[in-house]
Design a protein around this motif. Structure first.
Motif, PDB file in Angstrom:
ATOM      1  N   SER A  50       0.079   6.856   3.269  1.00 25.93           N
ATOM      2  CA  SER A  50      -1.009   7.751   3.371  1.00 25.93           C
ATOM      3  C   SER A  50      -0.789   9.240   3.004  1.00 25.93           C
ATOM      4  O   SER A  50       0.275   9.781   3.694  1.00 25.93           O
ATOM      5  N   GLN A  51      -1.581   9.950   2.390  1.00 25.93           N
ATOM      6  CA  GLN A  51      -1.401  11.369   2.134  1.00 25.93           C
ATOM      7  C   GLN A  51      -2.429  11.964   2.745  1.00 25.93           C
ATOM      8  O   GLN A  51      -2.231  13.425   2.681  1.00 25.93           O
ATOM      9  N   THR A  52      -3.054  11.593   3.595  1.00 26.34           N
ATOM     10  CA  THR A  52      -4.406  12.423   4.053  1.00 26.34           C
ATOM     11  C   THR A  52      -3.910  13.047   5.407  1.00 26.34           C
ATOM     12  O   THR A  52      -4.517  14.215   5.943  1.00 26.34           O
TER      13      THR A  52
ATOM     14  N   GLN B 287       0.857  -1.341   0.011  1.00 17.18           N
ATOM     15  CA  GLN B 287       0.093  -0.028   0.168  1.00 17.18           C
ATOM     16  C   GLN B 287       0.780   1.362   0.013  1.00 17.18           C
ATOM     17  O   GLN B 287       1.831   1.365   0.686  1.00 17.18           O
TER      18      GLN B 287
END
Length: 82
Positions: free
Chosen positions: A73-75, A70
């Motif tokens: 994460s960019q959030t 995966q």
């Protein structure tokens, strides 16, 4: 055309002399069959080579890119200053 007329027409066709067959018909058929068999074998070899090449290319791509992992994460922004 009535039934007796059809039967008469069929009898006339059957009483005719048979059509002449070329003397080298068997050899022509054998050569054509061999040619078709060689072409078919060539096509199968090319298709197997193409499938093998595609499998190797996919394996190399998957080993380099790791598509099963995966992405990060960019959030959430990184936490700094603690």
């Amino acid at each position: 055309m009535s039934r007796p007329e059809q039967e008469a027409a069929v009898r006339q066709i059957m009483e005719r002399a048979p059509a002449p067959v070329p003397p080298d018909l068997c050899t022509q058929a054998v050569h054509r069959g061999e040619r078709l068999l060689r072409r078919r074998q060539l096509v199968h070899r090319v298709l197997w080579l193409l499938a093998w090449t595609a499998a190797v290319a996919f394996g190399v791509w998957a080993a380099r890119v790791h598509p099963w992992a995966q992405p990060p994460s960019q959030t959430t922004p990184p936490i700094t200053g603690w």
